[in-house]
Design a protein around this motif. Structure first.
Motif, short mmCIF file in Angstrom:
data_model
loop_
_atom_site.label_atom_id
_atom_site.label_comp_id
_atom_site.label_asym_id
_atom_site.label_seq_id
_atom_site.Cartn_x
_atom_site.Cartn_y
_atom_site.Cartn_z
N LYS A 212 -1.34 -3.61 10.75
CA LYS A 212 -1.99 -4.40 9.70
C LYS A 212 -1.32 -5.75 9.51
O LYS A 212 -1.98 -6.79 9.43
CB LYS A 212 -2.00 -3.62 8.40
CG LYS A 212 -2.59 -4.38 7.23
CD LYS A 212 -2.54 -3.55 5.94
CE LYS A 212 -3.08 -4.34 4.76
NZ LYS A 212 -3.04 -3.57 3.50
N ASP B 197 0.82 -1.21 0.00
CA ASP B 197 0.00 0.00 0.00
C ASP B 197 0.86 1.26 0.00
O ASP B 197 0.58 2.23 0.72
CB ASP B 197 -0.95 0.00 1.20
CG ASP B 197 -1.92 -1.16 1.19
OD1 ASP B 197 -2.24 -1.63 0.08
OD2 ASP B 197 -2.34 -1.61 2.27
N THR C 213 0.79 0.40 9.18
CA THR C 213 1.18 -0.79 8.42
C THR C 213 1.59 -1.91 9.36
O THR C 213 1.27 -3.09 9.13
CB THR C 213 2.32 -0.46 7.45
OG1 THR C 213 1.93 0.63 6.60
CG2 THR C 213 2.68 -1.66 6.60
#
Length: 468
Positions: A104, A70, A101
């Protein structure tokens, strides 16, 4: 004798290969007098091709330093977590200082990729690993070149392969509570055996198994590879492809199926294609098409790097998978690490979700060979089973390249995610995993005979350590 002759020839060719590389660089340098001659580009291309045809190809590295998730660069640290005589379990640990991140990726599924032991190194799955790392924690089996394994480290059988896989699964389960297993080509058979044996013993089995292009039932749509294995006798293979490692290697004296013979077989399957590829490389060098030339180098640096396989493992694979069809016939017995003979019963698997993947144009594992896994895993509910056929994909296309990334991977990713129980609540797993793990260890490896108070203190101490 053949192996020794090959090594002698390779040693004699090595200085000529190095000389050809030096000449290629000389003629490609516009600042040198040779580089200014009218035919410099052609001569440079000719010497470069000569060098690549004569050089020795070492084991490549994975070379995965960073991945993009991403728009965020994530650093990759490759490390070995378990070392066995014939294999290493590698982990690709991800690091980032981006808080969002990091949160995640912490809860993403854990996948053990079992790479093939069929001639090439595990780095053949580099693209597979790189793609999987965007959404998963990734481990892979990195098989060793048998000629580098001393005789003192013992033999390696197909049973040992199965036992290795079970040990690696338990290791990953011990760290994360459970995992997903992906096998590509050859390992589909031993991976299925490993999970079947774990299920028969009542052990926790992986959340999912992804079987990709493997010879679960080699009788279906047999390919040229299958026909060779099925039509030649066991003694033919032992007398014609098995040789002892020369004295110049650590594994001197070990019986192996040499990598150079395997490579010859790979090329012989499609010689026209390889000849054209090398000629196109020659033309790209002349034209100055650096991108196409570099793509050729990367492919053949991987394709030409081969390893020796231990003879016992190879011959047993031929017999079990391609001649006796022991897995699908229900007659395969495996010797455990403790020496116990156990029957492989895929029907005992009941809780592991099953995904099979085939390529429409696969010329290694024919149509239906991998899909057959659903027939013998009769204990897995239909709701946990799925088959996917990648249209237009050959054998390598189902795990590497554009079709893998655009067609196959989305299917694999979605399947794993839909059956990943820990990933659905990562915070809860982090809190609850410690106590059950400690309790499990306490049951499996009980404290020696001591007082009840001492045993209790040991378990309590282990729980505190795990919680950290």
């Amino acid at each position: 004798m053949l192996y020794q002759l090959y090594e002698t020839q390779r040693s004699l060719m090595e200085p000529f290969s190095d000389l050809a590389l030096a000449a290629a660089k000389l003629y490609s340098n516009p600042l040198s007098l040779a580089g200014q001659s009218p035919f410099a580009q052609r001569l440079s291309a000719s010497y470069d091709l000569m060098h690549r045809l004569g050089k020795d190809y070492e084991k490549p590295e994975f070379g995965l330093r960073t991945i993009d998730v991403d728009g965020v660069d994530i650093a990759i640290h490759e490390r070995v977590e378990i070392t066995k005589p014939f294999c290493e379990l590698r982990r690709f640990k991800r690091f980032t200082d981006d808080t969002a991140t990091l949160e995640k990726i912490k809860g993403q599924p854990v996948v053990l990729i079992v790479a093939p032991l069929s001639g090439h190194y595990a780095t053949l799955l580099r693209d597979t690993v790189k793609t999987m790392l965007k959404d998963h924690k990734v481990y892979i089996t990195d098989w060793k070149n048998a000629r580098l394994v001393p005789l003192s480290d013992g033999e390696f059988h197909l049973d040992d392969y199965v036992n290795y896989v079970q040990e690696f699964i338990r290791h990953v389960q011990g760290k994360y509570g459970n995992c997903h297993v992906m096998s590509v080509c050859q390992p589909t058979v031993p991976v299925l055996a490993a999970v079947s044996l774990m299920a028969s013993r009542g052990e926790t089995t992986p959340l999912t198994m992804t079987m990709m292009g493997g010879p679960i039932d080699a009788r279906k749509s047999p390919t040229a590879v299958n026909n060779l294995a099925m039509n030649k006798s066991h003694s033919w293979f032992e007398n014609n492809v098995i040789y002892r490692v020369p004295s110049s290697f650590p594994g001197a004296g070990r019986r192996v199926y040499p990598g150079f013979l395997q490579h010859t077989g790979f090329v012989a399957m499609n010689p026209d294609h390889h000849a054209k590829s090398h000629y196109d490389y020659f033309k790209d060098l002349i034209k100055g098409d650096d991108a196409s030339a570099e793509a050729h180098r990367k492919f053949y640096d991987e394709y030409n790097a081969v390893l020796d396989m231990d003879a016992d493992y190879y011959l047993e694979t031929i017999r079990v998978v391609f001649q006796d069809f022991a897995l699908v016939s229900g007659t395969w017995d495996v010797r455990s690490e403790k020496g116990k003979i156990e029957r492989v019963k895929p029907s005992d698997i009941t809780t592991t979700a099953l995904l099979s993947v085939e390529g429409e144009l696969d010329d290694i594992s024919g149509s239906g060979q991998t899909r057959a896994v659903h027939d013998i895993c009769s204990g897995v509910p239909k709701s946990l089973q799925k088959h996917y056929e990648a249209m237009g994909a050959g054998h390598y296309g189902i795990f590497s390249g554009r079709r893998w990334r655009e067609m196959v991977y989305p299917q694999v990713k979605a399947f794993i995610k839909s059956h990943d129980k820990p990933a659905s609540a990562p915070k809860a797993v982090k809190v609850t995993a410690a106590a059950p793990a400690a309790a499990s260890e306490a049951k499996v490896t009980p404290a020696p005979a001591k007082t009840a108070r001492a045993a209790t203190k040991k378990v309590a101490s282990k729980r505190v350590s795990t919680a950290k």
